[in-house]
Motif scaffolding. Sequence first.
Motif, mmCIF file in Angstrom:
data_model
loop_
_atom_site.group_PDB
_atom_site.id
_atom_site.type_symbol
_atom_site.label_atom_id
_atom_site.label_comp_id
_atom_site.label_asym_id
_atom_site.label_seq_id
_atom_site.Cartn_x
_atom_site.Cartn_y
_atom_site.Cartn_z
ATOM 1 N N GLY A 56 2.984 34.400 21.051
ATOM 2 C CA GLY A 56 2.627 34.778 19.684
ATOM 3 C C GLY A 56 3.796 35.419 18.945
ATOM 4 O O GLY A 56 3.981 35.190 17.745
ATOM 5 N N ASP A 57 4.575 36.229 19.661
ATOM 6 C CA ASP A 57 5.770 36.836 19.056
ATOM 7 C C ASP A 57 6.757 35.763 18.603
ATOM 8 O O ASP A 57 7.334 35.843 17.524
ATOM 9 C CB ASP A 57 6.479 37.767 20.053
ATOM 10 C CG ASP A 57 5.673 38.994 20.423
ATOM 11 O OD1 ASP A 57 4.770 39.380 19.646
ATOM 12 O OD2 ASP A 57 5.960 39.567 21.502
ATOM 13 N N VAL A 58 6.930 34.751 19.444
ATOM 14 C CA VAL A 58 7.874 33.677 19.127
ATOM 15 C C VAL A 58 7.378 32.894 17.914
ATOM 16 O O VAL A 58 8.140 32.613 16.981
ATOM 17 C CB VAL A 58 8.083 32.733 20.333
ATOM 18 C CG1 VAL A 58 8.987 31.570 19.963
ATOM 19 C CG2 VAL A 58 8.651 33.500 21.517
ATOM 20 N N ILE A 59 6.091 32.560 17.920
ATOM 21 C CA ILE A 59 5.520 31.815 16.789
ATOM 22 C C ILE A 59 5.630 32.638 15.509
ATOM 23 O O ILE A 59 5.960 32.109 14.443
ATOM 24 C CB ILE A 59 4.070 31.409 17.102
ATOM 25 C CG1 ILE A 59 4.080 30.388 18.243
ATOM 26 C CG2 ILE A 59 3.369 30.862 15.868
ATOM 27 C CD1 ILE A 59 2.723 30.098 18.842
ATOM 28 N N TRP A 60 5.372 33.942 15.604
ATOM 29 C CA TRP A 60 5.500 34.816 14.440
ATOM 30 C C TRP A 60 6.932 34.794 13.912
ATOM 31 O O TRP A 60 7.161 34.650 12.706
ATOM 32 C CB TRP A 60 5.106 36.249 14.817
ATOM 33 C CG TRP A 60 5.487 37.248 13.790
ATOM 34 C CD1 TRP A 60 4.832 37.517 12.620
ATOM 35 C CD2 TRP A 60 6.651 38.081 13.809
ATOM 36 N NE1 TRP A 60 5.511 38.489 11.916
ATOM 37 C CE2 TRP A 60 6.633 38.848 12.625
ATOM 38 C CE3 TRP A 60 7.684 38.268 14.709
ATOM 39 C CZ2 TRP A 60 7.625 39.786 12.325
ATOM 40 C CZ3 TRP A 60 8.659 39.198 14.411
ATOM 41 C CH2 TRP A 60 8.621 39.933 13.237
ATOM 42 N N ALA A 61 7.901 34.924 14.807
ATOM 43 C CA ALA A 61 9.310 34.953 14.397
ATOM 44 C C ALA A 61 9.711 33.639 13.743
ATOM 45 O O ALA A 61 10.452 33.620 12.755
ATOM 46 C CB ALA A 61 10.210 35.251 15.595
ATOM 47 N N MET A 62 9.200 32.538 14.271
ATOM 48 C CA MET A 62 9.541 31.233 13.707
ATOM 49 C C MET A 62 8.901 31.009 12.337
ATOM 50 O O MET A 62 9.362 30.177 11.569
ATOM 51 C CB MET A 62 9.118 30.123 14.675
ATOM 52 C CG MET A 62 9.974 30.088 15.920
ATOM 53 S SD MET A 62 9.399 28.922 17.183
ATOM 54 C CE MET A 62 9.267 27.423 16.264
#
Length: 84
Positions: A56-62
């Motif tokens: 979720g952190d990665v998707i948020w950052a992207m």
Amino acid sequence: MSRTDAEPAVGKNRLLFRSFWLPLNAVIQNWRTRRQLRTLTELEESTLKDIGITRGDVIWAMSLPLHLNASAELNKISKPQRRR
């Protein structure tokens, strides 16, 4: 027209070029970073946990606007790993 008359125009052109190019360059670099971050979404949850982030952190950052560096923002929110 003498050389001294042309110098202010050259300075203006440089300023205009820099004011356009630098932000554009940052957006292009941030876009490239997003492409690299995409590989993190393919990792297992346990691996992501080891490096202190979630999928979720990665998707948020992207999903952040392109003027922001997603990698730097992801680094800010990652949980520091405890030493054993």
